[in-house]
Design a protein around this motif. Structure first.
Motif, PDB file in Angstrom:
ATOM      1  N   LYS A  13      35.780 -33.762 -39.795  1.00 52.11           N
ATOM      2  CA  LYS A  13      34.612 -33.133 -40.511  1.00 52.11           C
ATOM      3  C   LYS A  13      33.590 -34.059 -40.005  1.00 52.11           C
ATOM      4  N   THR A  14      33.443 -35.338 -39.756  1.00 52.82           N
ATOM      5  CA  THR A  14      32.528 -35.964 -39.462  1.00 52.82           C
ATOM      6  C   THR A  14      32.341 -36.249 -37.755  1.00 52.82           C
ATOM      7  N   ASN A  15      33.734 -36.672 -37.041  1.00 58.95           N
ATOM      8  CA  ASN A  15      33.488 -36.941 -35.747  1.00 58.95           C
ATOM      9  C   ASN A  15      34.176 -35.577 -34.940  1.00 58.95           C
ATOM     10  N   LYS A  16      33.629 -35.161 -33.816  1.00 54.32           N
ATOM     11  CA  LYS A  16      34.325 -34.203 -33.065  1.00 54.32           C
ATOM     12  C   LYS A  16      34.269 -35.042 -31.762  1.00 54.32           C
ATOM     13  N   LYS A  17      35.775 -35.088 -30.915  1.00 55.34           N
ATOM     14  CA  LYS A  17      35.964 -35.873 -30.099  1.00 55.34           C
ATOM     15  C   LYS A  17      36.785 -35.179 -29.114  1.00 55.34           C
ATOM     16  N   LEU A  18      36.466 -35.291 -27.550  1.00 53.94           N
ATOM     17  CA  LEU A  18      37.368 -34.959 -26.643  1.00 53.94           C
ATOM     18  C   LEU A  18      37.867 -36.061 -25.989  1.00 53.94           C
ATOM     19  N   PHE A  19      39.165 -36.202 -25.819  1.00 51.06           N
ATOM     20  CA  PHE A  19      39.933 -37.051 -25.038  1.00 51.06           C
ATOM     21  C   PHE A  19      40.718 -36.481 -23.965  1.00 51.06           C
ATOM     22  N   LEU A  20      40.650 -37.373 -22.906  1.00 47.22           N
ATOM     23  CA  LEU A  20      41.560 -36.874 -21.614  1.00 47.22           C
ATOM     24  C   LEU A  20      42.798 -37.926 -21.594  1.00 47.22           C
ATOM     25  N   PHE A  21      44.250 -37.398 -21.540  1.00 52.00           N
ATOM     26  CA  PHE A  21      45.186 -38.306 -21.669  1.00 52.00           C
ATOM     27  C   PHE A  21      45.877 -38.111 -20.260  1.00 52.00           C
ATOM     28  N   ASP A  22      46.303 -39.278 -19.643  1.00 52.13           N
ATOM     29  CA  ASP A  22      47.228 -39.277 -18.255  1.00 52.13           C
ATOM     30  C   ASP A  22      48.473 -38.762 -18.859  1.00 52.13           C
ATOM     31  N   GLU A  23      49.428 -38.668 -17.696  1.00 52.04           N
ATOM     32  CA  GLU A  23      50.695 -38.186 -17.854  1.00 52.04           C
ATOM     33  C   GLU A  23      51.572 -39.429 -18.691  1.00 52.04           C
ATOM     34  N   HIS A  24      51.149 -40.471 -18.806  1.00 51.52           N
ATOM     35  CA  HIS A  24      51.800 -41.584 -19.836  1.00 51.52           C
ATOM     36  C   HIS A  24      51.194 -41.519 -21.095  1.00 51.52           C
ATOM     37  N   TYR A  25      50.117 -40.745 -21.263  1.00 56.00           N
ATOM     38  CA  TYR A  25      49.359 -40.575 -22.571  1.00 56.00           C
ATOM     39  C   TYR A  25      48.640 -41.984 -22.972  1.00 56.00           C
ATOM     40  N   ARG A  26      48.080 -42.298 -21.815  1.00 58.42           N
ATOM     41  CA  ARG A  26      47.042 -43.280 -21.861  1.00 58.42           C
ATOM     42  C   ARG A  26      45.773 -42.629 -21.957  1.00 58.42           C
ATOM     43  N   ILE A  27      44.773 -42.868 -22.821  1.00 61.00           N
ATOM     44  CA  ILE A  27      43.355 -42.340 -22.877  1.00 61.00           C
ATOM     45  C   ILE A  27      42.559 -42.862 -21.513  1.00 61.00           C
ATOM     46  N   VAL A  28      42.230 -41.953 -20.850  1.00 58.02           N
ATOM     47  CA  VAL A  28      41.329 -42.251 -19.614  1.00 58.02           C
ATOM     48  C   VAL A  28      39.915 -41.794 -19.749  1.00 58.02           C
ATOM     49  N   LEU A  29      39.565 -40.892 -20.837  1.00 54.71           N
ATOM     50  CA  LEU A  29      38.419 -40.566 -21.210  1.00 54.71           C
ATOM     51  C   LEU A  29      38.131 -40.239 -22.440  1.00 54.71           C
ATOM     52  N   GLU A  30      36.952 -40.594 -23.187  1.00 58.41           N
ATOM     53  CA  GLU A  30      36.605 -40.350 -24.632  1.00 58.41           C
ATOM     54  C   GLU A  30      35.416 -40.202 -24.845  1.00 58.41           C
ATOM     55  N   LYS A  31      35.095 -39.008 -25.573  1.00 58.03           N
ATOM     56  CA  LYS A  31      33.768 -38.753 -25.853  1.00 58.03           C
ATOM     57  C   LYS A  31      33.491 -38.277 -27.302  1.00 58.03           C
ATOM     58  N   SER A  32      32.648 -38.717 -27.874  1.00 59.78           N
ATOM     59  CA  SER A  32      32.341 -38.211 -29.263  1.00 59.78           C
ATOM     60  C   SER A  32      31.050 -37.903 -29.747  1.00 59.78           C
ATOM     61  N   GLU A  33      31.072 -36.796 -30.493  1.00 62.22           N
ATOM     62  CA  GLU A  33      29.646 -36.217 -31.066  1.00 62.22           C
ATOM     63  C   GLU A  33      29.836 -35.977 -32.428  1.00 62.22           C
ATOM     64  N   GLN A  34      28.431 -36.118 -33.188  1.00 62.74           N
ATOM     65  CA  GLN A  34      28.384 -35.820 -34.632  1.00 62.74           C
ATOM     66  C   GLN A  34      27.340 -34.776 -34.574  1.00 62.74           C
ATOM     67  N   PHE A  35      27.712 -33.728 -35.370  1.00 67.90           N
ATOM     68  CA  PHE A  35      26.760 -32.509 -35.742  1.00 67.90           C
ATOM     69  C   PHE A  35      26.049 -32.537 -36.954  1.00 67.90           C
ATOM     70  N   ASP A  36      24.920 -32.292 -37.160  1.00 67.89           N
ATOM     71  CA  ASP A  36      24.329 -32.221 -38.626  1.00 67.89           C
ATOM     72  C   ASP A  36      25.031 -31.127 -39.245  1.00 67.89           C
ATOM     73  N   GLU A  37      25.299 -30.914 -40.625  1.00 64.53           N
ATOM     74  CA  GLU A  37      25.758 -29.863 -41.229  1.00 64.53           C
ATOM     75  C   GLU A  37      24.664 -28.733 -41.617  1.00 64.53           C
ATOM     76  N   ILE A  38      24.912 -27.615 -41.545  1.00 70.74           N
ATOM     77  CA  ILE A  38      23.797 -26.477 -41.897  1.00 70.74           C
ATOM     78  C   ILE A  38      24.287 -26.019 -43.086  1.00 70.74           C
TER      79      ILE A  38
END
Length: 466
Positions: A13-38
């Motif tokens: 509801k608050t954070n919109k996130k994008l993760f990239l996991f490698d083949e060992h399920y380690r996070i190699v990239l993380e991006k986060s956004e918050q949008f204003d509600e309408i």
């Protein structure tokens, strides 16, 4: 060599996130956004569906073009209880209505009257009556309040399946969404409830596929395995199911503390529904008996009250160490708010309200003592809630993840409350995102499933061991 990865959209509801996991399920990239509600057409706040849609497609395009990664697959974990209504071309017909939107009581009554009353319908569908949080009721409402739009409706997709459909073009339903307090699913018959069939709503719900399915999809120049998306509460359980074979209960703590038992498939009783018991759906399709407690919210409200009374910072509680002597004194001296704990009525009352909220803060000499009492009160409610899902199943371990897992007073009191069960604070980095990645493991990852996704710290009564 570019690193092979899976992209996971984790939409809260608050954070919109994008993760990239490698083949060992380690996070190699993380991006986060918050949008204003309408606002929707009634002036109620809601997520901005256009913005969310654009963010998903542009973010995926962006990571697909990064030279250091090869994106093999994509999956989605999002909050549940929200429907997106799409037409034949896949375009949304309405705003993304908020699951907290007030529900018209006469419409609810019309449904209950037609199908044996509230207690029968809630028991059969394993759904406490929660208004718009029962997403099936949202679709029922669209049919009666906006018949013109309903006539154009191709499919009502739960939010995880809508974002998946953006990439795959494959409209489907998944059981982790359909089976979770939607009022759509009849757990006795393991099919849509009779009311859904009678109202012909199932014709507007996309075909159900297994939650661990994926479809090969061309995206730009590349081909991706696209998962069908998961309801975040069910997704967060997957790393535990992947790591532990022995029966366990997971208490997932945040605003709600949800006790989930994937090893208890007894049908819900009317009494359990009164205590906010419900079924989540395991990603393999079995019901997960669960009980919810509004304890994180309660903790947040009461630490504000304590901070004001004792003139300390709001996060002062983080400095309070567990003191067993304080607990012993409190158990002996401070008046318990409810009497006759055995009486079911009192017990139910103590679950609905806050025990600590009724206490007089002048009874406590120090902040530390008052805070111990707050956690004592929360754990006594937790005990009732968790016992509802433990009953009759061979559970040897309880895992606590989220905020209360880091609270030494809560963890020690829990260990004391369940002497016959091993109690662990468990941490999984980004559990719901990781669960969505693990769910489609076999579609993209050549390695065996990792067994070490979960970090554990054991608590025993009155002492902490590592």
């Amino acid at each position: 060599m570019p690193t092979p990865v899976i992209a996971i959209f984790d939409i809260g509801k608050t954070n919109k996130k994008l993760f990239l996991f490698d083949e060992h399920y380690r996070i190699v990239l993380e991006k986060s956004e918050q949008f204003d509600e309408i606002q929707d057409e009634d002036g109620d706040s809601c997520d901005d569906l256009n913005r969310l849609t654009n963010w998903v497609t542009t973010s995926l395009t962006e990571v697909m073009t990064m030279p250091e990664f090869t994106v093999k697959a994509v999956n989605f974990s999002t909050y549940g209880a929200s429907l997106v209504y799409i037409d034949q071309t896949g375009q949304p017909l309405t705003p993304l209505y908020n699951y907290l939107k007030a529900y018209p009581s006469q419409l609810l009554q019309q449904l209950f009257d037609g199908y044996g009353g509230e207690s029968t319908l809630t028991r059969q569908t394993a759904s406490p009556s929660l208004g718009s949080l029962n997403s099936g009721l949202q679709l029922y409402r669209l049919k009666y309040e906006q018949p013109d739009l309903y006539a154009k409706l191709a499919f009502a997709l739960h939010l995880p399946q809508y974002v998946s459909h953006l990439i795959s073009g494959w409209p489907v339903s998944d059981l982790t969404s359909i089976g979770c307090h939607t009022m759509l699913w009849d757990f006795d018959r393991q099919d849509y409830h009779k009311w859904v069939i009678d109202e012909q709503l199932e014709t507007r719900l996309a075909p159900i596929v297994a939650s661990d399915s994926a479809r090969s999809t061309a995206f730009g120049e590349d081909v991706l395995q696209v998962g069908v998306g998961l309801h975040d509460s069910s997704s967060a359980l997957i790393p535990y199911l992947a790591s532990f074979q022995e029966p366990f209960v997971l208490i997932s703590t945040g605003t709600w503390c949800v006790s989930m038992n994937p090893f208890n498939n007894r049908p819900l009783t009317p009494e359990e529904l009164q205590y906010d018991c419900l079924n989540y759906m395991h990603y393999k399709g079995q019901p997960v008996k669960s009980a919810r407690l509004f304890a994180g919210y309660e903790h947040e409200q009461q630490v504000k009250r304590l901070a004001e009374h004792f003139q300390v910072p709001v996060d002062q509680y983080k400095q309070v160490a567990y003191n067993p002597e304080t607990i012993d004194q409190l158990r002996q001296h401070v008046s318990q708010v409810t009497t006759g704990e055995d009486a079911k009525g009192n017990q139910l009352l103590s679950m609905k309200g806050s025990l600590f909220g009724q206490r007089n803060l002048d009874d406590f000499d120090t902040y530390n003592v008052a805070y111990h009492q707050l956690i004592l009160d929360i754990v006594s409610q937790q005990l009732i809630s968790t016992n509802l899902v433990l009953a009759g199943s061979p559970v040897k371990r309880i895992f606590v993840d989220g905020g209360f897992g880091k609270n030494p007073i809560y963890m020690n009191l829990l260990a004391t409350a369940f002497p016959g069960i091993e109690i662990y604070a468990a941490s999984v980095a980004q559990a719901s995102a990781l669960g969505a990645a693990l769910a489609i493991h076999q579609h993209w990852n050549p390695y065996p499933l990792p067994g070490d996704c979960v970090e554990l710290k054991k608590y025993t009564a009155h002492a902490v061991a590592h």
